[in-house]
Design an enzyme around this catalytic site. Structure first.
Site, PDB file in Angstrom:
ATOM      1  N   ASP A 287      38.673  33.331  38.932  1.00 48.35           N
ATOM      2  CA  ASP A 287      38.928  34.349  39.888  1.00 48.35           C
ATOM      3  C   ASP A 287      40.286  33.954  40.365  1.00 48.35           C
ATOM      4  O   ASP A 287      40.278  32.859  40.531  1.00 48.35           O
ATOM      5  CB  ASP A 287      38.155  35.359  40.811  1.00 48.35           C
ATOM      6  CG  ASP A 287      37.934  35.960  41.586  1.00 48.35           C
ATOM      7  OD1 ASP A 287      39.056  36.972  41.336  1.00 48.35           O
ATOM      8  OD2 ASP A 287      38.558  35.935  43.192  1.00 48.35           O
ATOM      9  N   SER A 288      41.004  35.182  41.877  1.00 48.96           N
ATOM     10  CA  SER A 288      42.015  34.275  42.393  1.00 48.96           C
ATOM     11  C   SER A 288      41.735  33.785  43.216  1.00 48.96           C
ATOM     12  O   SER A 288      42.133  32.780  44.275  1.00 48.96           O
ATOM     13  CB  SER A 288      42.738  35.502  42.717  1.00 48.96           C
ATOM     14  OG  SER A 288      41.768  36.392  43.345  1.00 48.96           O
TER      15      SER A 288
ATOM     16  N   CYS B 259      37.312  38.695  37.658  1.00 51.02           N
ATOM     17  CA  CYS B 259      38.341  39.273  38.785  1.00 51.02           C
ATOM     18  C   CYS B 259      38.391  40.777  37.275  1.00 51.02           C
ATOM     19  O   CYS B 259      39.371  40.487  36.229  1.00 51.02           O
ATOM     20  CB  CYS B 259      39.397  38.602  38.188  1.00 51.02           C
ATOM     21  SG  CYS B 259      40.904  38.758  39.193  1.00 51.02           S
TER      22      CYS B 259
ATOM     23  N   GLU C  14      38.473  36.211  51.864  1.00 53.52           N
ATOM     24  CA  GLU C  14      39.143  34.881  51.705  1.00 53.52           C
ATOM     25  C   GLU C  14      39.014  33.612  52.875  1.00 53.52           C
ATOM     26  O   GLU C  14      38.635  33.089  52.638  1.00 53.52           O
ATOM     27  CB  GLU C  14      40.761  34.457  51.096  1.00 53.52           C
ATOM     28  CG  GLU C  14      41.154  35.283  49.432  1.00 53.52           C
ATOM     29  CD  GLU C  14      39.913  34.026  48.223  1.00 53.52           C
ATOM     30  OE1 GLU C  14      40.273  32.945  48.848  1.00 53.52           O
ATOM     31  OE2 GLU C  14      39.211  34.976  47.955  1.00 53.52           O
TER      32      GLU C  14
ATOM     33  N   CYS D 196      36.689  45.657  41.606  1.00 56.35           N
ATOM     34  CA  CYS D 196      36.882  44.377  42.417  1.00 56.35           C
ATOM     35  C   CYS D 196      36.293  43.240  42.860  1.00 56.35           C
ATOM     36  O   CYS D 196      35.168  43.815  43.844  1.00 56.35           O
ATOM     37  CB  CYS D 196      38.533  44.557  43.559  1.00 56.35           C
ATOM     38  SG  CYS D 196      38.879  43.320  44.459  1.00 56.35           S
TER      39      CYS D 196
ATOM     40  N   HIS E 194      35.344  40.803  44.518  1.00 52.24           N
ATOM     41  CA  HIS E 194      36.285  40.584  46.239  1.00 52.24           C
ATOM     42  C   HIS E 194      35.175  41.485  47.034  1.00 52.24           C
ATOM     43  O   HIS E 194      34.615  41.617  48.158  1.00 52.24           O
ATOM     44  CB  HIS E 194      36.757  40.555  46.769  1.00 52.24           C
ATOM     45  CG  HIS E 194      37.567  39.427  46.146  1.00 52.24           C
ATOM     46  ND1 HIS E 194      38.492  39.009  45.749  1.00 52.24           N
ATOM     47  CD2 HIS E 194      38.043  37.723  47.162  1.00 52.24           C
ATOM     48  CE1 HIS E 194      39.555  38.038  45.320  1.00 52.24           C
ATOM     49  NE2 HIS E 194      38.963  37.361  46.522  1.00 52.24           N
TER      50      HIS E 194
HETATM   51  N1  DGL Z   1      39.317  39.224  42.563  1.00 53.57           N
HETATM   52  C1  DGL Z   1      40.195  40.074  41.522  1.00 53.57           C
HETATM   53  C2  DGL Z   1      38.825  41.557  41.421  1.00 53.57           C
HETATM   54  O1  DGL Z   1      38.211  41.540  40.754  1.00 53.57           O
HETATM   55  C3  DGL Z   1      41.026  40.256  42.351  1.00 53.57           C
HETATM   56  C4  DGL Z   1      41.890  40.517  43.671  1.00 53.57           C
HETATM   57  C5  DGL Z   1      42.882  39.758  44.465  1.00 53.57           C
HETATM   58  O2  DGL Z   1      43.753  38.890  43.793  1.00 53.57           O
HETATM   59  O3  DGL Z   1      43.533  40.667  44.949  1.00 53.57           O
HETATM   60  O4  DGL Z   1      40.221  42.521  41.178  1.00 53.57           O
END
Ligand code: DGL
Length: 256
Positions: free
Chosen positions: A7-8, A70, A148, A180, A182
């Site tokens: 993931d990011s 992600c 984050e 997402c 996150h």
């Molecule tokens: N966690 C990611 C997602 O599911 C990416 C969030 C990001 O880095 O913008 O989309």
């Protein structure tokens, strides 16, 4: 089995958390691309490049499969990665289908990054399953930054969500889809605005079920070798503070 995930940043821990529950015996390699977070406001080309680096790294660790933990990278790069690599690459999709199947008469809100809400992949999915036109999309670009930093419940988060959801009438919605990885961490803050009765779902269970089927079909066996190693853009995470932060996030997911 050795399972890679990327993931990011911390978002994919949502998927890792589900994976550990559903497949508790595997060796996990978690790659957070902290050099390039966030992905959601970047171009498709950039995300493809970063995702290719992540999968190459995880392949070099001997992973039997890689999960794109992600939604943004799945939208931008899943097909591209499957052409480049021979190991199975499993993507995650916003759980729009289960939401439509289990939802009632009210509307469904999908929240995701700007890239995911813009990309064809999600629009195609909605067109395929949303026959009654119940689904609305909303990009929440600032949540990843809060996540984050480990900030999920604060006056700033509340103010941002209030602003971003100003046009949403809570009474009209029955289901919220986390598009997402996150965003699960903000469940409590989102409930304050959307109400306690809103159903919240994500795509992580479906993703791990898919991984399990792919591994079974390939004849891969569980080996009772549970472990998790963390990497930040290819560098092994050894520092206790970061490892503790990741543990606390896995615990936070239990409490939502
Ligand atoms: N966690 C990611 C997602 O599911 C990416 C969030 C990001 O880095 O913008 O989309």
């Amino acid at each position: 089995m050795k399972i890679g995930m990327f993931d990011s940043g911390i978002g994919g821990l949502t998927v890792l958390h589900t994976a550990i529950k559903m497949l508790p015996q595997e060796a996990y390699f978690y790659y957070a691309d902290t050099d390039h977070v966030p992905y959601g406001t970047k171009s498709v080309e950039e995300i493809r490049r970063y995702s290719e680096e992540a999968v190459s790294f995880l392949e070099s660790k001997g992973c039997d499969a890689v999960v794109i933990a992600c939604n943004t990278a799945t939208s931008a790069a899943a097909a591209y990665l499957r052409e480049k690599f021979t190991i199975p690459v499993i993507g995650i999709e916003p759980a729009v289908k289960p939401a439509v199947e289990h939802g009632g008469n009210k509307r469904i809100l999908v929240i995701a990054t700007p890239l995911t809400t813009r990309e064809k992949k999600l629009h195609d999915l909605i067109e395929r399953v949303d026959e009654a036109h119940q689904v609305d999309l909303l990009a929440l670009p600032e949540l990843v930054g809060f996540a984050e930093q480990g900030i999920f419940e604060s006056a700033e988060v509340d103010a941002y969500l209030k602003r971003a959801l100003a046009d949403i009438q809570p009474d009209m919605y029955e289901t919220l889809v986390f598009g997402c990885t996150h965003f699960n961490h903000f469940a409590k803050s989102l409930r304050k605005i959307l109400g306690d009765t809103i159903q919240m779902i994500d795509g992580s269970e479906g993703t791990i079920r898919h991984l399990k089927h792919r591994m079974e079909a390939a004849g891969k066996q569980s080996e009772d070798c549970f472990s998790v190693e963390y990497f930040q853009s290819g560098r092994k995470v050894n520092d206790p503070a970061t490892l503790e932060f990741y543990q606390s996030l896995l615990k936070h997911l239990e409490e939502l």
